[in-house]
Structure formats: structure tokens, C-alpha cells
Design an enzyme around this catalytic site. Sequence first.
Site, mmCIF file in Angstrom:
data_model
loop_
_atom_site.group_PDB
_atom_site.id
_atom_site.type_symbol
_atom_site.label_atom_id
_atom_site.label_comp_id
_atom_site.label_asym_id
_atom_site.label_seq_id
_atom_site.Cartn_x
_atom_site.Cartn_y
_atom_site.Cartn_z
ATOM 1 C CG HIS A 27 -2.087 0.919 1.050
ATOM 2 N ND1 HIS A 27 -2.017 2.257 1.346
ATOM 3 C CD2 HIS A 27 -3.324 0.681 0.561
ATOM 4 C CE1 HIS A 27 -3.186 2.803 1.057
ATOM 5 N NE2 HIS A 27 -3.986 1.881 0.576
ATOM 6 C CG ASP A 44 -8.215 -4.620 -3.029
ATOM 7 O OD1 ASP A 44 -9.441 -4.445 -2.957
ATOM 8 O OD2 ASP A 44 -7.437 -3.758 -3.458
HETATM 9 N N1 ACO Z 1 4.288 -7.754 -4.052
HETATM 10 C C1 ACO Z 1 5.630 -7.746 -4.206
HETATM 11 N N2 ACO Z 1 6.354 -6.613 -4.170
HETATM 12 C C2 ACO Z 1 5.712 -5.471 -3.973
HETATM 13 C C3 ACO Z 1 4.315 -5.408 -3.786
HETATM 14 C C4 ACO Z 1 3.606 -6.619 -3.834
HETATM 15 N N3 ACO Z 1 2.284 -6.634 -3.702
HETATM 16 N N4 ACO Z 1 3.948 -4.124 -3.610
HETATM 17 C C5 ACO Z 1 5.068 -3.396 -3.680
HETATM 18 N N5 ACO Z 1 6.130 -4.190 -3.905
HETATM 19 C C6 ACO Z 1 7.531 -3.787 -4.031
HETATM 20 C C7 ACO Z 1 7.793 -3.265 -5.430
HETATM 21 O O1 ACO Z 1 8.191 -4.281 -6.306
HETATM 22 C C8 ACO Z 1 8.893 -2.263 -5.153
HETATM 23 O O2 ACO Z 1 10.093 -2.964 -4.978
HETATM 24 P P1 ACO Z 1 11.493 -2.363 -5.486
HETATM 25 O O3 ACO Z 1 11.667 -1.091 -4.709
HETATM 26 O O4 ACO Z 1 12.474 -3.411 -5.153
HETATM 27 O O5 ACO Z 1 11.317 -2.108 -6.959
HETATM 28 C C9 ACO Z 1 8.529 -1.675 -3.796
HETATM 29 O O6 ACO Z 1 7.737 -2.680 -3.165
HETATM 30 C C10 ACO Z 1 7.709 -0.380 -3.885
HETATM 31 O O7 ACO Z 1 6.611 -0.622 -4.760
HETATM 32 P P2 ACO Z 1 5.852 0.543 -5.510
HETATM 33 O O8 ACO Z 1 5.034 -0.025 -6.616
HETATM 34 O O9 ACO Z 1 6.838 1.620 -5.878
HETATM 35 O O10 ACO Z 1 4.944 1.112 -4.332
HETATM 36 P P3 ACO Z 1 3.676 2.014 -4.540
HETATM 37 O O11 ACO Z 1 3.423 2.723 -3.280
HETATM 38 O O12 ACO Z 1 3.846 2.844 -5.760
HETATM 39 O O13 ACO Z 1 2.524 0.942 -4.886
HETATM 40 C C11 ACO Z 1 0.782 -0.607 -4.680
HETATM 41 C C12 ACO Z 1 1.552 0.556 -4.021
HETATM 42 C C13 ACO Z 1 0.411 -0.218 -6.123
HETATM 43 C C14 ACO Z 1 -0.485 -0.870 -3.915
HETATM 44 C C15 ACO Z 1 1.674 -1.860 -4.699
HETATM 45 O O14 ACO Z 1 1.963 -2.243 -3.365
HETATM 46 C C16 ACO Z 1 1.055 -3.021 -5.463
HETATM 47 O O15 ACO Z 1 1.211 -3.090 -6.695
HETATM 48 N N6 ACO Z 1 0.357 -3.961 -4.767
HETATM 49 C C17 ACO Z 1 -0.295 -5.067 -5.425
HETATM 50 C C18 ACO Z 1 -1.647 -4.638 -5.979
HETATM 51 C C19 ACO Z 1 -2.652 -4.351 -4.876
HETATM 52 O O16 ACO Z 1 -2.859 -5.149 -3.985
HETATM 53 N N7 ACO Z 1 -3.309 -3.189 -4.987
HETATM 54 C C20 ACO Z 1 -4.361 -2.774 -4.044
HETATM 55 C C21 ACO Z 1 -3.899 -1.659 -3.149
HETATM 56 S S1 ACO Z 1 -5.155 -1.201 -2.013
HETATM 57 C C22 ACO Z 1 -6.277 -0.380 -2.962
HETATM 58 O O17 ACO Z 1 -5.951 0.294 -3.874
HETATM 59 C C23 ACO Z 1 -7.672 -0.523 -2.682
#
Ligand code: ACO
Length: 373
Positions: free
Chosen positions: A254, A310
Amino acid sequence: MEIKKGLEDVYVKETEITYIDGELGRLYYRGYSIYDLAEFSNFEEVSYLILYGKLPNREELNWFQEKLREERYLPDFIIKFLREVRKDAQPMDILRTAVSLLGIEDSKNDERIDIKGIKLISKFPTIVANYARLRKGLDIIEPDPKLSHSENFLYMLYGDRPNEIKSKAMDVTLILHIDHEMNASTFASLVVASTLSDLYSSIVAGISALKGPLHGGANYEALKMFKEIGSPEKVNDYILNRLSNKQRIMGFGHRVYKTYDPRARILKQYAKLLAEKEGGEIYTLYQIAEKVEEIGIKYLGPKGIYPNVDFFSSIVFYSLGFEPDFFPAVFASARVVGWVAHIMEYIKDNKIIRPKAYYKGEIGKKYIPIDSR
Ligand code: ACO
């Protein structure tokens, strides 16, 4: 000049609607803890709270409930659309288009924005439940004005009155999805509203942003992942494989929470309760989810990546009888309250949202006619 990728940590407005403490994993609607609201309140009361800034007194709640019940019905042209449209469409596309059609019909209407908002809050469940039934070859069920918002939602899906556990689970799940500060879909709806476009267009933008798998579409992706894993014993290898291939664990992570999402904590209890009652496939999926939670936290927890809303909502929605691709549309049926509330708050002191992009291309190039390129 600093570019804040994804507008991370950028404040776009002051708000009195929702407060998230991402470090401690706490969430408040208008100052009230989400734990108290989930336990003691109901969808109608919390929606009033979010829209109008205070818990309603008896008279205010009666007025609000009455309005919601009156507005559950869909005009004939929407029913016609639902009957005639292809039955393998994404429910979020159906919802987006239905709201757009409602907007055309309502375009000459200059009612207050909250009144238009109530119409949408009421009609979303009818659109979702009607399409869910039509898609299965069943006929639609008219709303029942005697039932609460959540009971009626499930009633329109099942054709029977839901039991108490399902009604409470639905109500709590909707409450937990009502608002979440400046998430992507709320921001999208605000961008549109800030141009002084109409509410329907703003809500269409919200639905469009929520649909994506990184946002509200993650519940659907999480359930697909649990199904793909197949059994709890396969979780460890699956997660390791996924992480080593740089794939994400859906329902984890998140932008704001760097710890366990409090909504996921509450939803886990309901997922467990419902899965134990239902047994069979749903119980297996719950067991898989629990294992993914454990292994996921083991590898991702140290990076501040934990289950989000989620993750367990997927099991709750599935146990309540929604097909997986309907989950984001059920989410939208609650989040519409937050979209309307943020729009109402923002446009009181409106300024068009217009950030900048930093140009790093060339300038002053000479135009070359097509045959000379
Ligand atoms: N699984 C594995 N790695 C992850 C995950 C995940 N679910 N989420 C983040 N990371 C890692 C990324 O790969 C990244 O790693 P790196 O720095 O080595 O490249 C680091 O964590 C930061 O990730 P970002 O995408 O830059 O973080 P951001 O804050 O932009 O994204 C998000 C947040 C989009 C929710 C992300 O955690 C994600 O894609 N989660 C999976 C999808 C999901 O569950 N979305 C629902 C969110 S809640 C909602 O919107 C209702």
C-alpha cells in the site's frame, strides 16, 4: 525541481473526511475509528457521516434511509441496456457505462450534488446485482424497500433474504470500502470535478481508475491467485517463484500503510467466519489465503509490505456469492460515497487541478515535409 513519481507524498487538499495512520495501521472516518464503525454502525449511518460530517440523529437517518430506498430503482433504459449488452463484459465496464447513461438522463437536473450522489449510491447495487443475475441467465429482482442497503444488495443477487451473518459481513465490508483519503480513484474523480464538470462524469472517472489491478481490481486478482495456487501446500513455492520473477503478490502493499491494513484485519475475521460456514472450495481458498498471508509477510513484511483491503475482501465477496470479476464493482458501490464526499469538500473552495510535467525533449526543431523525411 523534484518530480514526485506517482505524486507520492503530495498533498492535494486539506480534508476532514478520512485520516490514515500508515505507520500504526489505523483508520478514522470523520474522527471515528474504523473498528468502532464496523462493529456498532451500519452502511447508511456511516455514509451519512462521510457525506455530511456528523453522525445523523434519528430524524436525519430516517430521511437519508428513505431517500436511499426511493432511489434504488433503475430507469427502463438502464434495464434495457443491462438486458441487451453482451453478457461476458467486465462488470466495471457495465457500471461505468450505466453511470454515464444515467448522467445523460440527469444532465438537465440541477439538484444538489449530495442528492445526485444519493441516487448513485442507491443505484450502484441495483446495477451490479441485476447484471450479475442476467449474466447467469436469471431474471432481475426488484429492490425491496423494507430491507437495509446491504440486505437489499444481497437480496437482489440471491432472490432470498440473506441470513444475519451474510448481511453483517456485507455491511461491514461496504463500510470498510467507503473511503480512503486521496487514493487513485478519488483523485481521478476530483480532477474531473475540479474542472466544474458534472458529478456523473467525475464518478465515471473514479470507476475507471478503481478498475485497475493496482487499485480496486486487486481483489479480483487476489482471488485468481488463490485459485491458481490450488492448495495451501503449494503456497511457499508459488510465492517464492512469483517474487523471484519480480511479480507482485496481489492484495499486498500500500502507498500509505507500511504495516497491516486495519481493514484487512477486520475482513480476515469475516472471511474466516464465512469460509468456515460455507466449507468446500471457499474454505480451501481461505486456507490458501492464510498461508499466502503468512509467507507473504515473511518475505515482504520487512519491506513494509503487508496485506491490504483487497486481500481478504476477495474471500468475503466470494463467500457472499459474487463472481470474482464482480468484486471491483462491489468495491465501487461503497467507494462512490467517498468520491461524492471528497468532491463536495473540494469544490467548496475549488481550484482546477493542473500539475506540471517537466519537459526534457528538444525544442526548435525544423519541420521536414513528409517526402523528405
Ligand atoms: N508484491 C511484491 N512486491 C511489492 C508489492 C507486492 N504486492 N507491492 C510493492 N512491492 C515492491 C515493489 O516491487 C517495489 O520494490 P522495489 O523497490 O524493489 O522495486 C517496492 O515494493 C515499492 O513498490 P511501488 O510499486 O513503488 O509502491 P507504490 O506505493 O507505488 O505501490 C501498490 C503501491 C500499487 C499498492 C503496490 O503495493 C502493489 O502493486 N500492490 C499489489 C496490488 C494491490 O494489492 N493493490 C491494491 C492496493 S489497495 C487499494 O488500492 C484498494
